[in-house]
Write an enzyme that holds these catalytic residues in place. Structure first.
Site, PDB file in Angstrom:
ATOM      1  N   HIS A 169       0.830  -1.211   0.000  1.00 13.97           N
ATOM      2  CA  HIS A 169       0.000   0.000   0.000  1.00 13.97           C
ATOM      3  C   HIS A 169       0.865   1.262   0.000  1.00 13.97           C
ATOM      4  CE1 HIS A 169      -3.520   2.532   1.236  1.00 13.97           C
ATOM      5  NE2 HIS A 169      -2.560   3.241   1.813  1.00 13.97           N
ATOM      6  N   GLU A 170       1.820   1.317   0.901  1.00 15.40           N
ATOM      7  CA  GLU A 170       2.623   2.540   1.025  1.00 15.40           C
ATOM      8  C   GLU A 170       3.492   2.775  -0.208  1.00 15.40           C
ATOM      9  OE1 GLU A 170       1.947   4.637   3.286  1.00 15.40           O
ATOM     10  OE2 GLU A 170       0.647   3.297   4.432  1.00 15.40           O
ATOM     11  N   HIS A 211       1.725   4.851  -2.581  1.00 13.65           N
ATOM     12  CA  HIS A 211       1.848   6.292  -2.310  1.00 13.65           C
ATOM     13  C   HIS A 211       3.198   6.821  -2.815  1.00 13.65           C
ATOM     14  CE1 HIS A 211      -1.821   6.674  -0.145  1.00 13.65           C
ATOM     15  NE2 HIS A 211      -1.438   6.041   0.947  1.00 13.65           N
ATOM     16  N   HIS A 268      -5.517   7.476  -2.188  1.00 15.34           N
ATOM     17  CA  HIS A 268      -6.408   6.432  -1.697  1.00 15.34           C
ATOM     18  C   HIS A 268      -7.556   6.171  -2.668  1.00 15.34           C
ATOM     19  CE1 HIS A 268      -4.946   7.030   2.693  1.00 15.34           C
ATOM     20  NE2 HIS A 268      -4.290   6.070   2.089  1.00 15.34           N
TER      21      HIS A 268
END
Lengths: 192, 130
Positions: free
Chosen positions: A123-124, A127, A133
């Protein structure tokens, strides 16, 4: 999928990453991040190579507790798990107070606050590469994840978003996608 | 703390394993708009942290006010929950889930559900006679 304001992205394709020397991470932990990077490089033409030099690496990974001087203090067990900055910052911070599961099946952990490290890492990294998101619950970029849950396979929404920024990996054949979570069980945040 | 999943967890760690900084929000389940409850100010701070209440607002009170109701509606829309504007169980259970620390809304802008424009014309029923 969504992007940061201005759609920032990396302008080079060969990125390096390094771990904070102070964390003294084991090879098992480092291997988790390697797998997480591989999941993204499978679908876009970017490569990620580990380096020992935290000062020159494009992406700097570190575990921190509480206030770690970036204005976004961590809050102990559960709550916020990690955060990462948009390109070309490369800062990737994880909450050192979490009970990170590194190997094995997190869904069977006896610890109700166990958090799957690879799921959060994937997930990170999204980013770090420029994704924001998503409201698509099956996507990696959905903001929340229950403890004792593993979600590491990029969903169609993630792949469409990241390929908007970087294009497709020429070797990507579309077979690594998953429209549903790989496996999900677990608590709703430590109130079991 | 790093573990393989099959390791036996030390007793002292198990005792502390339920400490979730947001578990307090369970006490707020069922709160209604227009009333005052201890702890709502903390919940407003939570929503501000993730972008649901503007940074321009501060000194939060424990009143269930319009700002909180608006934040709840936006949050519920972003997370595909029933959009009630209320602190129902479904919403509170979601709020306490562990999550990424990055905000969902930055400077009032988001591409999650709440940032998408809805086609109001779809509310009209178009008919054709045969």
């Amino acid at each position: 999928y969504s992007f940061f304001t201005g759609m920032p992205r990396w302008r080079k394709q060969a990125l390096t990453y390094a771990f904070s020397p102070g964390n003294q991470l084991t090879d098992d932990v480092k291997a988790v991040f390697s797998r997480a990077f591989d999941r993204w490089s499978t679908v876009i033409p970017l490569t990620f190579t580990q380096t020992d030099s935290i000062n020159t690496a494009d992406i700097q990974i570190g575990f921190y507790r509480g206030d770690h001087q970036d204005g976004e203090p961590f809050d102990g067990v559960l709550g916020t798990l990690a955060h990462a900055f948009s390109p070309p910052s490369g800062k990737f911070h994880l909450d050192g107070d979490e009970n990170w599961v590194v190997t094995g099946d997190v869904t069977t952990s006896s610890l109700t606050t166990a958090v799957d490290l690879e799921s959060v890492a994937v997930h990170e990294i999204g980013h770090l590469l420029g994704l924001g998101h998503s409201s698509v619950e099956e996507s990696i970029m959905y903001p929340s994840i229950s403890s004792r849950t593993k979600k590491v396979v990029l969903a169609t929404d993630d792949i469409q978003g990241i390929q908007m920024l970087y294009g497709s990996n020429p070797n990507y054949n579309g077979s690594s996608t998953a429209s549903v979570r790989e496996k999900e069980t677990g608590s709703s945040g430590g109130h079991r | 703390h790093f573990f393989p999943s099959n390791v036996s967890i030390p007793e002292d760690l198990l005792k502390n394993s339920t400490s979730n900084p947001w578990s307090f929000f369970h006490n707020l389940s069922g709160c209604h708009a227009g009333e005052k409850y201890d702890g709502l100010a903390k919940l407003k701070s939570y929503f501000q942290y993730f972008g649901y209440i503007p940074d321009s607002l501060s000194n939060f009170t424990d009143d269930f006010d319009d700002a909180l109701e608006s934040a709840l509606r936006t949050y519920q829309r972003n997370f595909n929950l029933n959009v009630t504007g209320q602190l129902d169980n479904q919403t509170v259970n979601h709020v306490v889930r562990p999550r990424c620390g990055n905000p969902d809304i930055v400077n009032g802008s988001t591409s999650m559900n709440s940032g998408k424009t809805h086609n109001t014309s779809s509310n009209h029923v178009h008919t054709v006679s045969h």
